[in-house]
Design a protein around this motif. Structure first.
Motif, PDB file in Angstrom:
ATOM      1  N   SER A 107       0.774  -1.151  -0.046  1.00 26.85           N
ATOM      2  CA  SER A 107       0.226   0.125   0.012  1.00 26.85           C
ATOM      3  C   SER A 107       0.848   1.433   0.051  1.00 26.85           C
ATOM      4  CB  SER A 107      -0.906   0.191   1.323  1.00 26.85           C
ATOM      5  OG  SER A 107      -0.133  -0.202   2.466  1.00 26.85           O
ATOM      6  N   ASN A 108       2.111   1.154   0.189  1.00 27.81           N
ATOM      7  CA  ASN A 108       3.036   2.389   0.585  1.00 27.81           C
ATOM      8  C   ASN A 108       4.041   2.215  -0.203  1.00 27.81           C
ATOM      9  OD1 ASN A 108       4.063   0.567   2.282  1.00 27.81           O
ATOM     10  ND2 ASN A 108       4.949   1.997   3.513  1.00 27.81           N
ATOM     11  N   ILE A 109       4.207   1.290  -1.018  1.00 27.41           N
ATOM     12  CA  ILE A 109       5.527   1.126  -2.038  1.00 27.41           C
ATOM     13  C   ILE A 109       5.230   0.681  -3.308  1.00 27.41           C
ATOM     14  CG2 ILE A 109       7.705  -0.429  -2.068  1.00 27.41           C
ATOM     15  CD1 ILE A 109       7.622  -1.209   0.697  1.00 27.41           C
ATOM     16  N   SER A 110       5.721   1.205  -4.093  1.00 23.66           N
ATOM     17  CA  SER A 110       5.301   0.880  -5.534  1.00 23.66           C
ATOM     18  C   SER A 110       6.828   0.910  -6.400  1.00 23.66           C
ATOM     19  CB  SER A 110       4.642   2.327  -6.170  1.00 23.66           C
ATOM     20  OG  SER A 110       5.467   3.455  -6.346  1.00 23.66           O
ATOM     21  N   PHE A 111       6.956   0.085  -7.460  1.00 21.65           N
ATOM     22  CA  PHE A 111       8.109  -0.031  -8.020  1.00 21.65           C
ATOM     23  C   PHE A 111       7.772   0.519  -9.617  1.00 21.65           C
ATOM     24  CE2 PHE A 111      10.286  -2.786 -11.366  1.00 21.65           C
ATOM     25  CZ  PHE A 111      11.379  -2.574 -11.077  1.00 21.65           C
ATOM     26  N   GLY A 112       8.942   1.156 -10.375  1.00 20.86           N
ATOM     27  CA  GLY A 112       8.560   1.605 -11.648  1.00 20.86           C
ATOM     28  C   GLY A 112       9.708   1.010 -12.517  1.00 20.86           C
ATOM     29  N   LEU A 113       9.342   0.697 -13.575  1.00 17.14           N
ATOM     30  CA  LEU A 113      10.174   0.258 -14.685  1.00 17.14           C
ATOM     31  C   LEU A 113       9.847   0.670 -16.264  1.00 17.14           C
ATOM     32  CD1 LEU A 113      12.528  -1.795 -15.675  1.00 17.14           C
ATOM     33  CD2 LEU A 113      10.834  -3.449 -15.831  1.00 17.14           C
TER      34      LEU A 113
END
Length: 243
Positions: A209-215
């Motif tokens: 809910s508080n962590i996102s990953f981008g690629l």
């Protein structure tokens, strides 16, 4: 949805074609960032960015960037902020700085967000006051740092994103695309030239809910310190954390 995704991809690809055709050099890099955010109150939060930018299969430093900032967000539309950037530029190619050098800049920023259907739009306006190491020729070592140069720069970033599909009841993978223009300014704040243009197309994946990953794929067209035009192809990864 398929047609909308195609339009986003075309927006990113077409923005790189002109830069690639006129480039004096082409270069490949890996840019990786970590962005923690801490809520201070209902309307204020602090954020910092840590960017590790390397090349030659991660073996050579290209740039190190650290950027703390304070934000005031009175509602869902406006985000006002001030911040500082420390930038370490490394000598890694014939078109880069001839020796390792630093930049310190202070910046003020306004970001405007709005939503249309499933699309989220963001307009980011940033004004930078830049203090850049002055590199001069030296009889002893070839080059040396001698004082600091001052310059102003304006940046505008237009970002579009939209959800693609769910991976759980409350988590959605999104596609994100942006174009950012960098304008060098004179002492009277009149635009002098186009310093850089960035185009990005990628995915944002919520891990918690508080962590996102981008690629994603990031293309940059820029004029180097040696006054040559460089087309840079970048594999970009990012982790965002909200505390």
């Amino acid at each position: 949805m398929k047609n909308n995704i195609i339009l986003l991809i075309m927006f990113a690809v077409l923005g790189t074609v002109k830069a690639q055709e006129s480039a004096n050099f082409s270069h490949f890099s890996s840019w990786n960032s970590f962005t923690p955010k801490v809520n201070l109150s209902e309307k204020f939060y602090a954020k910092s960015e840590f960017h590790i930018r390397r090349t030659d299969f991660l073996s050579v430093w290209e740039q190190l960037l650290i950027r703390p900032s304070i934000h005031y967000k009175p509602n869902t539309t406006f985000d006002l902020s001030v911040g500082y950037s420390f930038i370490r530029n490394y000598n890694y190619a014939e078109f880069s700085v001839p020796i390792d050098a630093n930049e310190h800049n202070i910046w003020e920023q306004v970001a405007l967000s709005h939503k249309e259907g499933k699309y989220d739009f963001n307009h980011r306006f940033r004004f930078e006051q830049r203090f850049i190491d002055n590199i001069i020729a030296s009889n002893d070592s070839g080059f040396a740092i001698n004082g600091t140069n001052y310059a102003n720069r304006f940046r505008y970033r237009f970002t579009v994103s939209r959800p693609l599909f769910k991976i759980s009841e409350d988590k959605k993978v999104s596609i994100k695309c942006f174009d950012e223009v960098f304008l060098s300014l004179d002492d009277g704040l009149e635009p002098i030239d186009l310093n850089q243009n960035w185009v990005y197309l990628g995915l944002s994946v919520p891990l918690r809910s508080n962590i996102s990953f981008g690629l994603g794929y990031h293309h940059i067209g820029l004029t180097s310190s040696n006054e040559v035009f460089v087309s840079e192809e970048i594999l970009a990864t990012s982790i965002s954390l909200s505390l």
